[in-house]
Design an enzyme around this catalytic site. Structure first.
Site, PDB file in Angstrom:
ATOM      1  N   HIS A   1      11.900 -22.215  24.459  1.00 21.99           N
ATOM      2  CA  HIS A   1      11.956 -21.515  25.740  1.00 21.99           C
ATOM      3  C   HIS A   1      10.753 -20.588  25.874  1.00 21.99           C
ATOM      4  CE1 HIS A   1      13.416 -18.047  23.475  1.00 21.99           C
ATOM      5  NE2 HIS A   1      14.322 -18.832  22.933  1.00 21.99           N
TER       6      HIS A   1
HETATM    7  P1  TYD Z   1      18.153 -17.978  22.084  1.00 19.83           P
HETATM    8  O1  TYD Z   1      17.248 -16.916  22.613  1.00 19.83           O
HETATM    9  O2  TYD Z   1      18.152 -19.294  22.807  1.00 19.83           O
HETATM   10  O3  TYD Z   1      17.876 -18.219  20.530  1.00 19.83           O
HETATM   11  P2  TYD Z   1      16.621 -18.844  19.752  1.00 19.83           P
HETATM   12  O4  TYD Z   1      15.386 -18.549  20.555  1.00 19.83           O
HETATM   13  O5  TYD Z   1      16.624 -18.175  18.438  1.00 19.83           O
HETATM   14  O6  TYD Z   1      16.826 -20.310  19.577  1.00 19.83           O
HETATM   15  O7  TYD Z   1      19.636 -17.400  22.042  1.00 19.83           O
HETATM   16  C1  TYD Z   1      20.709 -18.118  21.454  1.00 19.83           C
HETATM   17  C2  TYD Z   1      22.004 -17.593  22.060  1.00 19.83           C
HETATM   18  O8  TYD Z   1      22.176 -16.208  21.721  1.00 19.83           O
HETATM   19  C3  TYD Z   1      22.054 -17.687  23.575  1.00 19.83           C
HETATM   20  O9  TYD Z   1      23.377 -18.038  23.937  1.00 19.83           O
HETATM   21  C4  TYD Z   1      21.790 -16.275  24.034  1.00 19.83           C
HETATM   22  C5  TYD Z   1      22.298 -15.422  22.894  1.00 19.83           C
HETATM   23  N1  TYD Z   1      21.543 -14.177  22.717  1.00 19.83           N
HETATM   24  C6  TYD Z   1      22.104 -12.965  23.061  1.00 19.83           C
HETATM   25  O10 TYD Z   1      23.265 -12.900  23.519  1.00 19.83           O
HETATM   26  N2  TYD Z   1      21.388 -11.808  22.869  1.00 19.83           N
HETATM   27  C7  TYD Z   1      20.129 -11.817  22.370  1.00 19.83           C
HETATM   28  O11 TYD Z   1      19.487 -10.758  22.217  1.00 19.83           O
HETATM   29  C8  TYD Z   1      19.534 -13.090  22.040  1.00 19.83           C
HETATM   30  C9  TYD Z   1      18.136 -13.181  21.490  1.00 19.83           C
HETATM   31  C10 TYD Z   1      20.279 -14.243  22.228  1.00 19.83           C
END
Ligand code: TYD
Length: 137
Positions: A54
């Protein structure tokens, strides 16, 4: 792929070393170019796992390997940049509008992220084509 991203991308933190071990600290607006509004970390990551996938509209981040190692690929829509993180004193600054992928996690790797904003799902581009469209506007 290269690591020729702006030298501003590399963050070097102090390390206080003595016989008891190493101590590293980070101060928002001093060692990193923003006030820290959020800290999160990835751990218990399976070695074949991929994270990220992302970009963010406004969020700035700095990413560290507190333990173990992993690969970070940044993509500004034109070029890709590859980094291997393995030193807790050396971070990578990720500006807004950078697609990121994390993979090649070692056993017991811990990835810490310092973020300039609270969690806001609206701030994400989760589809690469949406990110590219915004870049090419
Ligand atoms: P995501 O940012 O997609 O994780 P990564 O980049 O590590 O693959 O987030 C994964 C899940 O966690 C998504 O459902 C959103 C949640 N999340 C939060 O609730 N708070 C946060 O600060 C972060 C970073 C993610």
């Amino acid at each position: 792929m290269n690591d020729g991203l702006s030298s501003n991308s590399y963050i070097d933190l102090p390390c206080i070393h003595d016989s008891r071990g190493d101590l590293t600290f980070v101060e928002g607006c001093n060692h990193i170019p923003f006030e820290i509004k959020r800290v999160y970390y990835l751990y218990n990551v399976p070695v074949n796992s991929q994270r990220g996938g992302h970009a963010h509209k406004n969020l700035q981040q700095v990413i560290f390997a507190l333990s173990g190692s992993f690969r970070l690929i940044l993509d500004d829509g034109k070029s890709k940049f590859e980094f291997w993180l393995r030193d807790p004193t050396k971070g990578i600054y990720i500006n807004k509008m950078m697609w990121r992928e994390l993979d090649c996690f070692s056993q017991s790797a811990v990835c810490m992220v310092l973020a300039s904003r609270p969690y806001e799902e609206d701030d994400y581009f989760r589809k690469y084509e949406d990110f590219l469209s915004e870049i090419n506007l």
